[in-house]
Design an enzyme around this catalytic site. Structure first.
Site, short mmCIF file in Angstrom:
data_model
loop_
_atom_site.label_atom_id
_atom_site.label_comp_id
_atom_site.label_asym_id
_atom_site.label_seq_id
_atom_site.Cartn_x
_atom_site.Cartn_y
_atom_site.Cartn_z
N ASN A 1 -0.61 6.69 -1.54
CA ASN A 1 -1.71 6.23 -0.68
C ASN A 1 -1.44 6.75 0.73
O ASN A 1 -0.59 6.22 1.44
CB ASN A 1 -1.76 4.70 -0.69
CG ASN A 1 -2.83 4.17 0.25
OD1 ASN A 1 -3.69 4.91 0.71
ND2 ASN A 1 -2.79 2.87 0.53
N TRP A 2 -2.18 7.77 1.12
CA TRP A 2 -1.92 8.40 2.42
C TRP A 2 -2.63 7.70 3.57
O TRP A 2 -2.46 8.08 4.74
CB TRP A 2 -2.32 9.88 2.37
CG TRP A 2 -1.31 10.72 1.64
CD1 TRP A 2 -0.11 10.29 1.14
CD2 TRP A 2 -1.38 12.11 1.32
NE1 TRP A 2 0.57 11.33 0.54
CE2 TRP A 2 -0.20 12.46 0.63
CE3 TRP A 2 -2.33 13.10 1.54
CZ2 TRP A 2 0.06 13.75 0.17
CZ3 TRP A 2 -2.07 14.38 1.09
CH2 TRP A 2 -0.89 14.71 0.41
N LYS A 3 -3.43 6.71 3.27
CA LYS A 3 -4.12 5.94 4.32
C LYS A 3 -4.79 6.90 5.32
O LYS A 3 -5.29 7.94 4.91
CB LYS A 3 -3.15 4.99 5.01
CG LYS A 3 -2.29 4.21 4.01
CD LYS A 3 -1.51 3.12 4.67
CE LYS A 3 -0.58 2.49 3.66
NZ LYS A 3 0.00 1.26 4.13
N HIS A 28 -7.17 -3.12 -1.32
CA HIS A 28 -5.92 -2.96 -0.56
C HIS A 28 -5.90 -4.01 0.55
O HIS A 28 -6.92 -4.33 1.15
CB HIS A 28 -5.84 -1.55 0.03
CG HIS A 28 -4.48 -1.24 0.56
ND1 HIS A 28 -4.03 -1.71 1.77
CD2 HIS A 28 -3.46 -0.53 0.03
CE1 HIS A 28 -2.79 -1.29 1.96
NE2 HIS A 28 -2.42 -0.57 0.92
N GLU A 40 -5.00 -3.91 3.51
CA GLU A 40 -5.51 -3.46 4.82
C GLU A 40 -7.04 -3.53 4.85
O GLU A 40 -7.63 -3.80 5.89
CB GLU A 40 -5.00 -2.04 5.12
CG GLU A 40 -3.52 -2.07 5.47
CD GLU A 40 -2.77 -0.77 5.19
OE1 GLU A 40 -3.41 0.27 4.95
OE2 GLU A 40 -1.53 -0.82 5.18
N GLU A 49 0.98 -5.79 -4.61
CA GLU A 49 1.49 -5.37 -3.31
C GLU A 49 1.63 -6.59 -2.39
O GLU A 49 0.66 -6.98 -1.72
CB GLU A 49 0.52 -4.38 -2.65
CG GLU A 49 0.32 -3.11 -3.43
CD GLU A 49 -0.03 -1.97 -2.48
OE1 GLU A 49 0.71 -0.99 -2.47
OE2 GLU A 49 -1.01 -2.08 -1.74
N GLY A 105 4.55 -1.51 4.39
CA GLY A 105 4.83 -0.82 5.65
C GLY A 105 5.86 -1.52 6.52
O GLY A 105 5.98 -1.21 7.70
N SER A 143 6.82 -0.81 0.57
CA SER A 143 8.07 -0.20 1.05
C SER A 143 8.93 0.41 -0.06
O SER A 143 10.16 0.34 0.00
CB SER A 143 8.88 -1.22 1.86
OG SER A 143 8.15 -1.60 3.01
N GLY A 183 3.11 4.09 0.01
CA GLY A 183 2.48 4.44 1.28
C GLY A 183 3.35 5.42 2.05
O GLY A 183 3.38 6.62 1.76
C1 PEP Z 1 0.53 0.69 0.63
O1 PEP Z 1 -0.05 0.81 1.69
O2 PEP Z 1 -0.12 0.57 -0.42
C2 PEP Z 1 1.99 0.68 0.64
C3 PEP Z 1 2.61 0.25 -0.42
O3 PEP Z 1 2.59 1.11 1.80
P1 PEP Z 1 4.18 1.26 2.04
O4 PEP Z 1 4.75 1.99 0.86
O5 PEP Z 1 4.29 2.05 3.29
O6 PEP Z 1 4.73 -0.11 2.16
#
Ligand code: PEP
Length: 252
Positions: A9-11, A98, A100, A170, A176, A216, A237
Site C-alpha cells: 500500500n503506497w498511500k 483502511h 486512514e 490492521e 506506521g 509496521s 505500508g
Molecule cells: C498500512 O497503511 O496499511 C500499513 C500497514 O502501513 P505500515 O506498514 O507503514 O504500518
C-alpha cells in the site's frame, strides 16, 4: 486453497517516475533472479499511475489495486473516482476500509457497505481492512470492534460474493508507528476473525479466505508473523516503499 498474499500500500507516495521505476526494477529482479516467493503480489499505487502500472505488469502474475473508490458509479462528485472508471482501465482490485480513510475521510461502516456493493457490481476484488485503536485495545474491546466492523459491512454479502474478498487485520496502533502486533496478538485476532467467517459462512469459506496482517511489517518481523497458522500474508505500508525490504518481505 487459501492464498498467501502480500500487498504493497503506497498511500500518497511516489510520483510517476518513482512509481514506474520501482515497478520495472521490482519485476526485473523478481523474474531475472527467479525469486521464489510463492505469494500473490499486489501493488497499490496512487490513482494517476494505476493505468501505467497495470500496463507494465500485463502478462505477469503481479497485480495492481486501487486504494479507494467512491460509493457511486458516476455523477456530480467532484474529485472522486469510481469502480466503473477503474474497471475501464483494467483494474481488478481495491482496498476498502483502511483506517486512514475511516479517520481522515470519515468513512463509516454504512458508506463502506455501499462501496463494497459497487465494487462487487463492477467485479472488483476487495481488500477489506478492519482493526481497533490503541484505546479500544486498552479497554479490551478489540474483538467487539472488529466483529462490528465485519458485521456491518462484509457480512451483508452472500457466500458467493465473499469469494471476492481478502481481509486485512490492521490494528490502528500498529500502522506506521513501528509498533507491530506480536505474532501472538495477531494470530489470536486472525483466529477470531476466521471463527466469525465459520459461524457466518461455514467451513469452506472460513478455510479459504485469506486474512492478512498489516501494521509496521518489516523485513525483520515478517517471517514470524507469516509463520502463524491464520496469517496468510501482509498488507505493507512503509516497508513496501523500499525495494530491498519489500523483496525480503515477499520471500519471508
Ligand atoms: C498500512 O497503511 O496499511 C500499513 C500497514 O502501513 P505500515 O506498514 O507503514 O504500518
Amino acid at each position: 486453497m487459501r492464498r498467501k498474499v502480500i500487498i504493497a500500500n503506497w498511500k500518497m507516495n511516489y510520483d510517476f517516475h518513482e512509481t514506474t521505476y520501482f515497478i520495472r526494477n521490482f519485476l526485473r529482479i523478481v523474474f531475472e533472479k527467479k525469486i521464489n516467493h510463492k505469494k500473490e503480489i499486489i501493488i497499490a499505487p496512487s490513482f494517476p499511475f494505476l493505468h501505467i502500472s497495470n500496463q507494465i505488469l500485463q502478462g505477469t502474475t503481479l497485480n495492481i489495486a486501487a486504494q479507494n473508490i467512491h460509493q457511486k458509479n458516476k455523477g456530480s462528485y467532484t474529485g472522486e473516482i469510481s469502480a466503473y472508471m477503474l474497471k475501464s482501465i483494467g483494474i481488478q482490485k481495491v482496498i476498502l476500509g483502511h483506517s486512514e480513510r475511516r479517520e481522515f475521510f470519515l468513512e463509516k461502516n454504512n458508506i463502506l457497505l455501499e462501496k463494497i456493493k459497487i465494487a462487487l457490481k463492477y467485479g472488483l476484488n476487495i481488500i477489506f481492512c478492519v482493526g481497533e485503536s490503541d484505546l479500544e485495545r486498552s479497554n479490551n474491546k478489540q474483538f467487539k470492534i472488529v466483529q462490528n466492523q465485519l458485521t456491518e459491512t462484509v457480512f451483508h454479502c452472500t457466500s458467493d460474493e465473499i469469494k471476492s474478498f481478502y481481509i486485512a487485520y490492521e490494528p490502528i496502533w500498529a500502522i506506521g508507528t513501528g509498533k507491530t502486533a506480536t505474532s501472538e496478538q495477531a494470530q489470536t485476532m486472525h483466529k477470531f476473525i476466521r471463527s466469525l467467517f465459520l459461524e457466518k459462512y461455514g467451513k469452506n469459506i472460513s478455510n479459504e479466505i485469506s486474512i492478512l496482517y498489516g501494521g509496521s511489517i518489516n523485513d525483520i518481523n515478517a517471517k514470524n508473523l507469516f509463520y502463524q497458522k491464520d496469517i496468510d500474508g501482509g498488507l505493507v505500508g512503509n516497508s513496501s516503499l523500499n525495494l530491498e525490504k519489500f523483496l525480503k518481505i515477499i520471500q519471508s
